[in-house]
Design a protein around this motif. Structure first.
Motif, short mmCIF file in Angstrom:
data_model
loop_
_atom_site.label_atom_id
_atom_site.label_comp_id
_atom_site.label_asym_id
_atom_site.label_seq_id
_atom_site.Cartn_x
_atom_site.Cartn_y
_atom_site.Cartn_z
N ASN A 26 6.45 0.86 -1.60
CA ASN A 26 5.27 0.14 -2.06
C ASN A 26 5.25 0.03 -3.58
N MET A 27 5.66 1.13 -4.25
CA MET A 27 5.70 1.11 -5.71
C MET A 27 6.75 0.13 -6.20
N TYR A 28 7.91 0.10 -5.53
CA TYR A 28 8.97 -0.85 -5.90
C TYR A 28 8.48 -2.29 -5.73
N MET A 61 0.38 -8.28 -5.32
CA MET A 61 0.13 -7.04 -6.07
C MET A 61 -1.13 -6.34 -5.56
N LEU A 62 -2.19 -7.11 -5.38
CA LEU A 62 -3.43 -6.51 -4.89
C LEU A 62 -3.27 -6.01 -3.47
N ALA A 63 -2.49 -6.73 -2.65
CA ALA A 63 -2.26 -6.30 -1.27
C ALA A 63 -1.53 -4.96 -1.22
N MET A 64 -0.62 -4.73 -2.18
CA MET A 64 0.09 -3.46 -2.24
C MET A 64 -0.86 -2.30 -2.50
N MET A 65 -1.99 -2.59 -3.13
CA MET A 65 -2.99 -1.56 -3.41
C MET A 65 -4.10 -1.54 -2.37
N GLY A 66 -3.94 -2.36 -1.32
CA GLY A 66 -4.94 -2.41 -0.28
C GLY A 66 -6.19 -3.16 -0.66
N ILE A 67 -6.09 -4.03 -1.65
CA ILE A 67 -7.24 -4.80 -2.13
C ILE A 67 -7.11 -6.24 -1.67
#
Length: 219
Positions: free
Chosen positions: A2-4, A118-124
């Motif tokens: 997820n970080m990558y 990007m926001l999806a990777m943070m669950g937003i």
């Protein structure tokens, strides 16, 4: 992983945002004169971003991106062919207004897409951004295909005059590859593939916006 993926999306967002902002500022400053100089001003960053996007095919193949392989493969290869084969190889085409139109459409779509990713990777998940991500591509993708087709048509006289990529095989071979014919055949495939990709875009929009719960899935 997820970080990558977040770092990858961030790099693409920064690159496309820079291109998009640069185009707007240049147009507001120099007007129509900036259009003919678009490729020379931002072409290097655009090429780097498109080369980096090839990694998205690898992401799907190894399973860290749940997007469908074929539609994404077609979209990426379309841009690579138009940018590197058609535009980059013919200096006369680089100053055409269609290059500016193509870059504007590509970057508008990508700024929205990578912001969403990007926001999806943070669950937003913001509903307006989600709607924009899965709706904006439906009218803009066909427009980009028309611009790609126009870029190919504009480039054909130069490929015919200069013989770029045309190959005449030596004896004992009795045939040659005339590249303008290859481009004309690709033009047909480009519009045929557009129908498939548009259908996929509609199905993705239905999957993400057709229900009340937005799934945690990459675009």
């Amino acid at each position: 992983m997820n970080m990558y993926l977040f770092v990858y999306d961030l790099m693409q967002f920064c690159g496309h945002s820079w291109i998009f902002t640069n185009m707007i500022v240049r147009f507001m400053t120099f007007g129509k004169d900036s259009l003919a100089d678009t490729f020379h001003s931002i072409g290097l960053v655009m090429r780097l971003c498109q080369l980096l996007s090839v990694l998205e095919i690898l992401h799907i193949l190894i399973g860290i991106d749940k997007s469908r392989l074929l539609p994404r493969f077609l979209q990426i290869t379309e841009r690579i062919i138009i940018l590197f084969v058609v535009i980059n190889s013919q200096e006369e085409v680089q100053g055409k207004y269609v290059v500016c139109v193509l870059f504007f459409l590509w970057n508008l779509l990508d700024v929205v897409r990578y912001t969403y990713n990007m926001l999806a990777m943070m669950g937003i998940y913001y509903l307006p951004l989600t709607w924009l991500n899965f709706s904006l591509c439906i009218p803009l993708y066909p427009l980009s295909v028309l611009a790609k087709g126009f870029a190919i048509c504009v480039s054909l006289p130069y490929f015919e005059s200069f013989g770029t990529y045309s190959i005449k095989l030596p004896f004992p071979f009795t045939f040659s590859i005339y590249f303008p014919y290859v481009l004309k055949m690709y033009l047909i495939l480009l519009f045929a593939g557009m129908c498939f990709i548009i259908r996929n875009l509609f199905s993705e929009r239905m999957a993400h916006l057709g229900t009340s719960n937005i799934k945690n899935k990459r675009s």
